[in-house]
Structure formats: C-alpha cells, structure tokens
Scaffold this motif. Structure first.
Motif, short mmCIF file in Angstrom:
data_model
loop_
_atom_site.label_atom_id
_atom_site.label_comp_id
_atom_site.label_asym_id
_atom_site.label_seq_id
_atom_site.Cartn_x
_atom_site.Cartn_y
_atom_site.Cartn_z
N ARG A 17 5.76 -0.46 3.34
CA ARG A 17 4.64 -0.58 2.40
C ARG A 17 5.12 -0.28 0.99
O ARG A 17 5.93 0.62 0.78
CB ARG A 17 3.52 0.38 2.80
N VAL A 18 4.58 -1.05 0.06
CA VAL A 18 4.93 -0.87 -1.34
C VAL A 18 3.66 -0.70 -2.17
O VAL A 18 2.61 -1.25 -1.85
CB VAL A 18 5.76 -2.07 -1.88
N ARG A 19 3.78 0.10 -3.22
CA ARG A 19 2.70 0.29 -4.18
C ARG A 19 3.01 -0.62 -5.36
O ARG A 19 4.13 -0.64 -5.88
CB ARG A 19 2.64 1.75 -4.63
N GLY A 23 -1.68 -0.58 -8.78
CA GLY A 23 -2.25 0.41 -7.87
C GLY A 23 -2.51 -0.12 -6.48
O GLY A 23 -2.86 0.65 -5.58
N LEU A 25 -1.91 -1.46 -2.67
CA LEU A 25 -0.99 -1.11 -1.60
C LEU A 25 -0.81 -2.35 -0.74
O LEU A 25 -1.79 -2.99 -0.33
CB LEU A 25 -1.56 0.04 -0.76
N GLU A 27 1.69 -4.33 2.47
CA GLU A 27 2.68 -4.24 3.54
C GLU A 27 3.55 -5.49 3.50
O GLU A 27 3.04 -6.61 3.40
CB GLU A 27 1.99 -4.15 4.90
N TYR A 42 -2.06 -7.51 1.46
CA TYR A 42 -2.65 -6.35 0.80
C TYR A 42 -3.46 -5.52 1.79
O TYR A 42 -4.25 -6.04 2.56
CB TYR A 42 -3.53 -6.77 -0.37
N ASP A 44 -4.85 -2.47 0.43
CA ASP A 44 -5.84 -1.93 -0.51
C ASP A 44 -5.57 -2.53 -1.87
O ASP A 44 -4.40 -2.68 -2.27
CB ASP A 44 -5.73 -0.40 -0.57
N THR A 66 6.73 1.16 -6.41
CA THR A 66 7.42 2.14 -5.57
C THR A 66 7.32 1.75 -4.10
O THR A 66 6.45 0.98 -3.70
CB THR A 66 6.81 3.55 -5.72
N LEU A 67 8.18 2.35 -3.33
CA LEU A 67 8.11 2.25 -1.89
C LEU A 67 7.25 3.39 -1.39
O LEU A 67 7.43 4.54 -1.80
CB LEU A 67 9.52 2.36 -1.29
N GLU A 68 6.27 3.10 -0.54
CA GLU A 68 5.40 4.14 0.02
C GLU A 68 6.03 4.65 1.30
O GLU A 68 6.50 3.87 2.12
CB GLU A 68 4.01 3.55 0.35
N THR A 69 6.02 5.94 1.46
CA THR A 69 6.61 6.53 2.68
C THR A 69 5.55 7.14 3.55
O THR A 69 4.46 7.37 3.15
CB THR A 69 7.66 7.60 2.33
#
Length: 69
Positions: A17-19, A23, A25, A27, A42, A44, A66-69
């Motif tokens: 997942r990336v932000r 804003g 979110l 996948e 998407y 969100d 960014t990359l979401e963790t």
C-alpha cells in the motif's frame, strides 16, 4: 516523491500500500517495474471517493508520497 524521500518504485510488490501526495491510500495491483508507473486500486480517497470503486488506475511516480506499513 514528497519530503525529499527516495522511494524505489521498481522494488514495490503487488499488495503493498502506498500513500499518495493528495492523502489517498492505494493498494498496488501491478507494477510494470519501469520506475515511472504503478497500477493501483484506491482504498481511501479524501477528495474523490468515486475513485474507490473505479477499478484499477495508473499513477505516476511523482504522485506517490510514501510506502504504508
């Protein structure tokens, strides 16, 4: 990429997942590994909720924050 951070798009895998800069979110569905594009769906989206049900979308490298963790 935002905030002078380096994110190597070539290394990103489907399912990550990336932000986005706006804003949202997303996948990753597919990564063509060209370093420029990702194919995402998407999860969100704060400014355009219709994109959540819009299926796969192409996003450009500079749109990924960014990359979401």
């Amino acid at each position: 990429m935002a905030d002078n951070k380096t994110l190597n798009l070539v290394e990103l895998q489907a399912g990550m997942r990336v932000r986005m800069n706006d804003g949202a979110l997303a996948e990753i569905v597919e990564n063509p590994r060209d370093g420029f594009w990702l194919i995402v769906r998407y999860i969100d989206h704060p400014t355009d909720p219709s994109l959540i049900d819009a299926g796969e979308q192409q996003v450009f490298a500079t749109d990924v924050a960014t990359l979401e963790t």
